[in-house]
Write a protein that holds these residues in place. Sequence first.
Motif, PDB file in Angstrom:
ATOM      1  N   TYR A 128       0.864  -1.190   0.000  1.00 29.69           N
ATOM      2  CA  TYR A 128       0.000   0.000   0.000  1.00 29.69           C
ATOM      3  C   TYR A 128       0.898   1.237   0.000  1.00 29.69           C
ATOM      4  O   TYR A 128       1.959   1.236   0.630  1.00 29.69           O
ATOM      5  N   PRO A 129       0.465   2.308  -0.696  1.00 31.28           N
ATOM      6  CA  PRO A 129       1.336   3.499  -0.802  1.00 31.28           C
ATOM      7  C   PRO A 129       1.288   4.397   0.442  1.00 31.28           C
ATOM      8  O   PRO A 129       0.305   4.379   1.180  1.00 31.28           O
ATOM      9  N   THR A 130       2.375   5.154   0.661  1.00 30.70           N
ATOM     10  CA  THR A 130       2.399   6.150   1.746  1.00 30.70           C
ATOM     11  C   THR A 130       2.167   7.527   1.121  1.00 30.70           C
ATOM     12  O   THR A 130       3.081   8.105   0.538  1.00 30.70           O
ATOM     13  N   LEU A 131       0.952   8.032   1.241  1.00 28.73           N
ATOM     14  CA  LEU A 131       0.552   9.230   0.499  1.00 28.73           C
ATOM     15  C   LEU A 131       0.869  10.538   1.209  1.00 28.73           C
ATOM     16  O   LEU A 131       1.130  11.546   0.567  1.00 28.73           O
ATOM     17  N   THR A 132       0.806  10.534   2.547  1.00 31.46           N
ATOM     18  CA  THR A 132       1.063  11.784   3.285  1.00 31.46           C
ATOM     19  C   THR A 132       1.972  11.474   4.474  1.00 31.46           C
ATOM     20  O   THR A 132       2.182  10.307   4.827  1.00 31.46           O
ATOM     21  N   TRP A 133       2.462  12.522   5.129  1.00 37.44           N
ATOM     22  CA  TRP A 133       3.325  12.332   6.308  1.00 37.44           C
ATOM     23  C   TRP A 133       2.578  11.566   7.407  1.00 37.44           C
ATOM     24  O   TRP A 133       3.176  10.788   8.152  1.00 37.44           O
ATOM     25  N   VAL A 285      -3.959  -9.190  -2.765  1.00 35.79           N
ATOM     26  CA  VAL A 285      -2.649  -8.593  -2.443  1.00 35.79           C
ATOM     27  C   VAL A 285      -1.610  -9.708  -2.265  1.00 35.79           C
ATOM     28  O   VAL A 285      -0.476  -9.592  -2.734  1.00 35.79           O
ATOM     29  N   VAL A 286      -2.008 -10.817  -1.629  1.00 39.85           N
ATOM     30  CA  VAL A 286      -1.079 -11.953  -1.491  1.00 39.85           C
ATOM     31  C   VAL A 286      -0.640 -12.449  -2.877  1.00 39.85           C
ATOM     32  O   VAL A 286       0.522 -12.803  -3.081  1.00 39.85           O
ATOM     33  N   ARG A 287      -1.568 -12.426  -3.830  1.00 37.34           N
ATOM     34  CA  ARG A 287      -1.226 -12.883  -5.192  1.00 37.34           C
ATOM     35  C   ARG A 287      -0.336 -11.889  -5.935  1.00 37.34           C
ATOM     36  O   ARG A 287       0.019 -12.111  -7.087  1.00 37.34           O
ATOM     37  N   GLY A 288      -0.031 -10.762  -5.309  1.00 40.49           N
ATOM     38  CA  GLY A 288       0.852  -9.791  -5.958  1.00 40.49           C
ATOM     39  C   GLY A 288       0.105  -8.709  -6.694  1.00 40.49           C
ATOM     40  O   GLY A 288       0.662  -8.027  -7.550  1.00 40.49           O
ATOM     41  N   GLU A 289      -1.206  -8.539  -6.360  1.00 46.34           N
ATOM     42  CA  GLU A 289      -1.999  -7.534  -7.067  1.00 46.34           C
ATOM     43  C   GLU A 289      -2.231  -6.288  -6.219  1.00 46.34           C
ATOM     44  O   GLU A 289      -3.170  -5.529  -6.457  1.00 46.34           O
ATOM     45  N   GLY A 290      -1.393  -6.083  -5.192  1.00 41.48           N
ATOM     46  CA  GLY A 290      -1.556  -4.908  -4.329  1.00 41.48           C
ATOM     47  C   GLY A 290      -1.288  -3.622  -5.097  1.00 41.48           C
ATOM     48  O   GLY A 290      -0.621  -3.645  -6.143  1.00 41.48           O
TER      49      GLY A 290
END
Length: 327
Positions: A128-133, A285-290
């Motif tokens: 999952y991305p880190t979008l803000t501080w 996500v486990v399958r690599g589709e995160g």
Amino acid sequence: MYTTEMSKTVKPIEVAEDPALVEAFEARVAADEFIEPKDWMPDAYRKTLVRQISQHAHSEIVGMLPEGNWITRAPSLRRKAILLAKVQDEAGHGLYLYCAAETLGTSREQMIDALHSGKAKYSTIFNYPTLTWADIGAIGWLVDGAAIMNQVPLQRTSYGPYARAMVRVCKEESFHQRQGYEIMIALANGTPEQRRMAQDALNRWWWPSLMMFGPPDDNSPNTERSMRWRIKRETNDELRQKFVDITKPQADYLGLTIPDAALAWNEEKGGHDYGEIDWEEFYAVVRGEGPVARERMEARRKAWDDGAWVRDAAAAHEAKRQAKAAA
Ligand code: BYC
């Protein structure tokens, strides 16, 4: 040759091993003795450990990426120094864990290769991305908080080198969790925009943090056997429940709302009820589709390739040192 099948959900184990050795091993584990690298162990025990420890190591290393992304953008010199130290700690955790897995007879190269080829897993949370501080606060608070919950019992896991690695990892994770919570306190008591950022980060990281504990017990093929072998000391659902119970009052203290309308104290069970986890998302996500899975793997492969000269230089230095010592 005989086959043990623990339950319908547990993978059958093919054991071509001396039953007396197996029995002695099981008795040692049942007596809470540590198993050490040179001790006899069933092949399936060794494989389970290599799988879990190497995946744990990969998680620590891939876990450096979402936070490393914010080192240059941390809002003050103090925050930069703290975050830099935390990300370095994660590298250290990865190294202790790779070393622990190597004692089981697998090489670092094999493990790294399994990660880069997509064969080995790493924790879903790091896709999952880190979008803000505020995400850095939420990761420390929730992700490291979940990690501690899972790793404290692993200090008593049955394999000695893994258990000992966990002692130091847990101490450092406690610091990580506190630094994250401290960021959340600052944001929650800050401007309306900072409070909004903190709530938004909680909204995005809450459910993925619950998924970190793995599938529900009745759908966890490895739990029953790993519990018997005392590799795992608590089940996925037990740890998830503890995490919810500890984290809810922390969210209340921050004045933030956990994004789960079903979250409520259940007096009878002495814990919180909580809503249904989106298991389809977890398995995707486990399958690599995160959301950022591809980016994470590209970053790891690039780091490995860019670091080739360091490994070559270290090997050349060691060869020279040995040649000198021999002369
Ligand atoms: N993500 O039978 P189950 C950190 C897989 S690092 C991906 O319950 P098990 C941090 C599982 O591997 C956090 N895959 O398995 C670092 C299995 O597939 P395989 C990492 C998952 O092993 C930097 C299948 O699903 N912590 O905190 O008995 C910065 C069935 O599951 C996940 C550890 O690795 C997942 N979340 O239980 C900040 C702790 N969950 O392998 C923080 C050590 C499940 O059979 N590991 N799967 O193909 C464990 O305690 C256990 O391995 C797990 C899963 C509880 C994770």
